[in-house]
Scaffold this active site. Sequence first.
Site, mmCIF file in Angstrom:
data_model
loop_
_atom_site.group_PDB
_atom_site.id
_atom_site.type_symbol
_atom_site.label_atom_id
_atom_site.label_comp_id
_atom_site.label_asym_id
_atom_site.label_seq_id
_atom_site.Cartn_x
_atom_site.Cartn_y
_atom_site.Cartn_z
ATOM 1 N N HIS A 246 -60.203 18.778 -7.046
ATOM 2 C CA HIS A 246 -60.524 20.158 -7.456
ATOM 3 C C HIS A 246 -59.247 20.970 -7.718
ATOM 4 C CE1 HIS A 246 -64.764 19.605 -6.136
ATOM 5 N NE2 HIS A 246 -64.204 18.880 -5.172
ATOM 6 N N SER B 133 -40.189 26.539 -28.178
ATOM 7 C CA SER B 133 -40.612 27.879 -28.561
ATOM 8 C C SER B 133 -39.725 28.423 -29.672
ATOM 9 C CB SER B 133 -40.547 28.818 -27.354
ATOM 10 O OG SER B 133 -40.806 30.154 -27.730
ATOM 11 N N LYS C 57 -36.940 26.820 -23.743
ATOM 12 C CA LYS C 57 -38.262 26.356 -23.335
ATOM 13 C C LYS C 57 -38.541 24.969 -23.916
ATOM 14 C CE LYS C 57 -42.956 28.129 -22.772
ATOM 15 N NZ LYS C 57 -43.756 26.958 -23.194
ATOM 16 N N GLU D 289 -49.673 16.707 -25.367
ATOM 17 C CA GLU D 289 -50.483 17.643 -26.146
ATOM 18 C C GLU D 289 -50.971 17.007 -27.445
ATOM 19 O OE1 GLU D 289 -48.402 21.826 -24.644
ATOM 20 O OE2 GLU D 289 -47.911 21.011 -26.630
#
Length: 461
Positions: A182, A312, A318, A325
């Site tokens: 969870h 980015s 970043k 992805e």
Amino acid sequence: MSNDRVERDSLGEIVVPGDALYGAQTQRAIENFRLSGLTLPWAFIRSIAMIKSDSAHVNAELGTLESGIADAVEKAAEQIVAGEHRDQFPIDVFQTGSGTSTNMNANEVIAHIATRELGREVSPNDHVNFGQSSNDVIPAAIHLSASLEVRDNLIPALEHLEKCLREKAKTLASVIKTGRTHLMDALPITLEQEIGGWAAQIELSRERIASTLPRLHRLPLGGTAVGTGINTHPEFADRVIRRLGERLSLPLTSAKSPFQALSSQDTAVELSGQLRTCAVALMKIANDLRWMNSGPLAGLAEIELPTLQPGSSIMPGKVNPVIPEAVAMACAQILGNDVTIAIAGQSGNFQLNVMLPVIAFNLLQSMTLVSEAARHLADGAVRDFKVNLEKIEGPLKHNPILVTALAPRIGYMRAAAIAKRAYDEKRPVIDVAVEDTDMEREALERLLDPAHLTGGSNKTS
């Protein structure tokens, strides 16, 4: 244009580009179907060409096609098999549901080349398509191209990912981390066990896909229009299929029922379902990697994925988990393809499925996506990620769920109270347990040792 030419089919005359190898029926399809600009995969076109080549050879053997014409057709088809003339197959995926336009596209291109080489007319219908129908050629090409894709690309890619995962797992057998259920802290687990679970998912996906192959290897050639085999020699189908099998080293057989094989695409639906299951596994692994990589300061930061590109356009420094992805997006596409294939699969009206091209397109695209997703995940994420031991060991030491090991000795409620106090006071569980139980610290250290709580086993799958 001055270099255009006029071609004729059963509907009459139509203008075709002068340098096109195709003829009237292909040109009509180009003009009729402009829905997407998507064309059928080359693997599918190549499979049709192999069927045409071996059909011509067998027809010559059976005496149903004059040997000179058959030889010219075979040689012309082999040019396509070899990868030539790719620009001559421009028809949109969204076309006539039987794929007749694509079958005739192949027939016309092959006939044009054969005519040129032979010096006399070779007919797309009477010669190249002899003993065949779009209704059995297209379903056979779906099975044939999918069989080759599974063997040559899909299975090797999954084997590569599985091997990469197992090798990575072995190097991390000694690293113990906080397990999570969870998304909340749970009992400890080794990284070897966690990654080994991923490897087992891929192994099972590979086994599921392989289990479909015996049905995928059944080709419906010889059924012609509706499954009765009209206008074909009784030995034609078995001979062509045997020849294809020998050419490709595949255990190809004739469909048990040509009526089933023409009217339904249940095997394609089955294979798509296995690809969907594999995509779900790949997405789970990709998302686990994203979570474990999150941070580097405010996230889990258990691992550091390879730095591949700036993350980015506005935030300097970043870096994003781009491979997981990309894999997740590919998997989403596969899930969508599976829905399309399922809808298309039930579109078998009486003796013919009428969504064959979209089944071929989506099935082959899904196989390509699974193959490439597996390779990218292995080589771009799994193989070279680094482990951040500091981020793993700190939370593990203070994990209140370690108290689970005490529950059989002191009871669930008392153990829960120790866990709550340890969490509230931000203290190691063992320190609180020493105060709240009559157990010796040495005994508690043995029971609360994270390595002991992983099961003391290196079994990963």
